[in-house]
Design a protein around this motif. Structure first.
Motif, short mmCIF file in Angstrom:
data_model
loop_
_atom_site.label_atom_id
_atom_site.label_comp_id
_atom_site.label_asym_id
_atom_site.label_seq_id
_atom_site.Cartn_x
_atom_site.Cartn_y
_atom_site.Cartn_z
N GLY A 1 -2.57 4.03 -3.57
CA GLY A 1 -1.67 4.85 -4.31
C GLY A 1 -2.01 5.30 -5.61
O GLY A 1 -2.86 4.41 -6.20
N LYS B 1 3.54 3.18 -4.06
CA LYS B 1 3.02 4.40 -3.15
C LYS B 1 2.41 3.89 -2.05
O LYS B 1 2.59 4.28 -0.79
CB LYS B 1 2.64 5.67 -3.93
CG LYS B 1 3.47 6.44 -4.88
CD LYS B 1 2.65 7.04 -5.71
CE LYS B 1 3.13 8.28 -6.62
NZ LYS B 1 2.31 9.46 -6.99
N GLY C 1 0.47 8.38 -1.99
CA GLY C 1 0.21 7.43 -1.41
C GLY C 1 -0.58 7.86 0.12
O GLY C 1 -0.04 8.76 0.47
#
Length: 149
Positions: free
Chosen positions: A118, A61, A103
């Motif tokens: 993330g 992410k 993210g």
């Protein structure tokens, strides 16, 4: 004093604050990955109850945000609008781009990109909530990919 680079101490504090937020909010166990602006990991923490895949998902992410220059919410919109392009991106990165909320780009008060965080473990919305709290706890600015209110 304005922070111009993300360091280990700040990254670790951010990750710890995000995990603490997950406990306060009562969300599922999380993993947090904090990367510097070049995409190198500074802190990757996993709640002891989070599954073994969570750190890799969290890193994906954050890497997606850094690689494309957008927060996870904008990445998700673009992935939905251009699936073939994001399939190509994932092919180029060996599947390391995960374009969903959770993210978040990390900026200083002047807007300079410092890195990304993330988080993975709960819903993407809850992951993002914990990321926002972690970033706020260290006095930095979150960029989710949505316009700031």
């Amino acid at each position: 004093m304005t922070i111009t680079t993300l360091d280990l101490k700040t990254a670790t504090q951010l990750a710890n604050a995000a995990i603490a937020a997950s406990h306060e909010l009562g969300v599922k166990p999380l993993a947090v990955a904090v990367l510097d602006a070049a995409g190198h990991p500074l802190a990757v923490l996993r709640d002891e109850q989070a599954s073994f895949l969570r750190p890799k998902i969290a890193t994906g992410k954050a890497r997606g945000c850094l690689g494309m220059g957008f927060g996870g919410r904008e990445l998700a919109r673009r992935a939905q609008a251009m699936p073939a392009f994001f399939d190509a991106i994932n092919s180029l990165t060996d599947g390391e781009v995960i374009p969903v909320a959770g993210g978040v780009l990390i900026r200083n008060s002047q807007g300079t990109l410092l890195g990304a965080v993330g988080i993975s473990g709960d819903t993407s919305d809850n992951d993002e909530r914990c990321a926002l709290q972690g970033i706020s706890a260290v006095g930095l600015v979150a960029d989710t990919g949505d316009a700031q209110a």
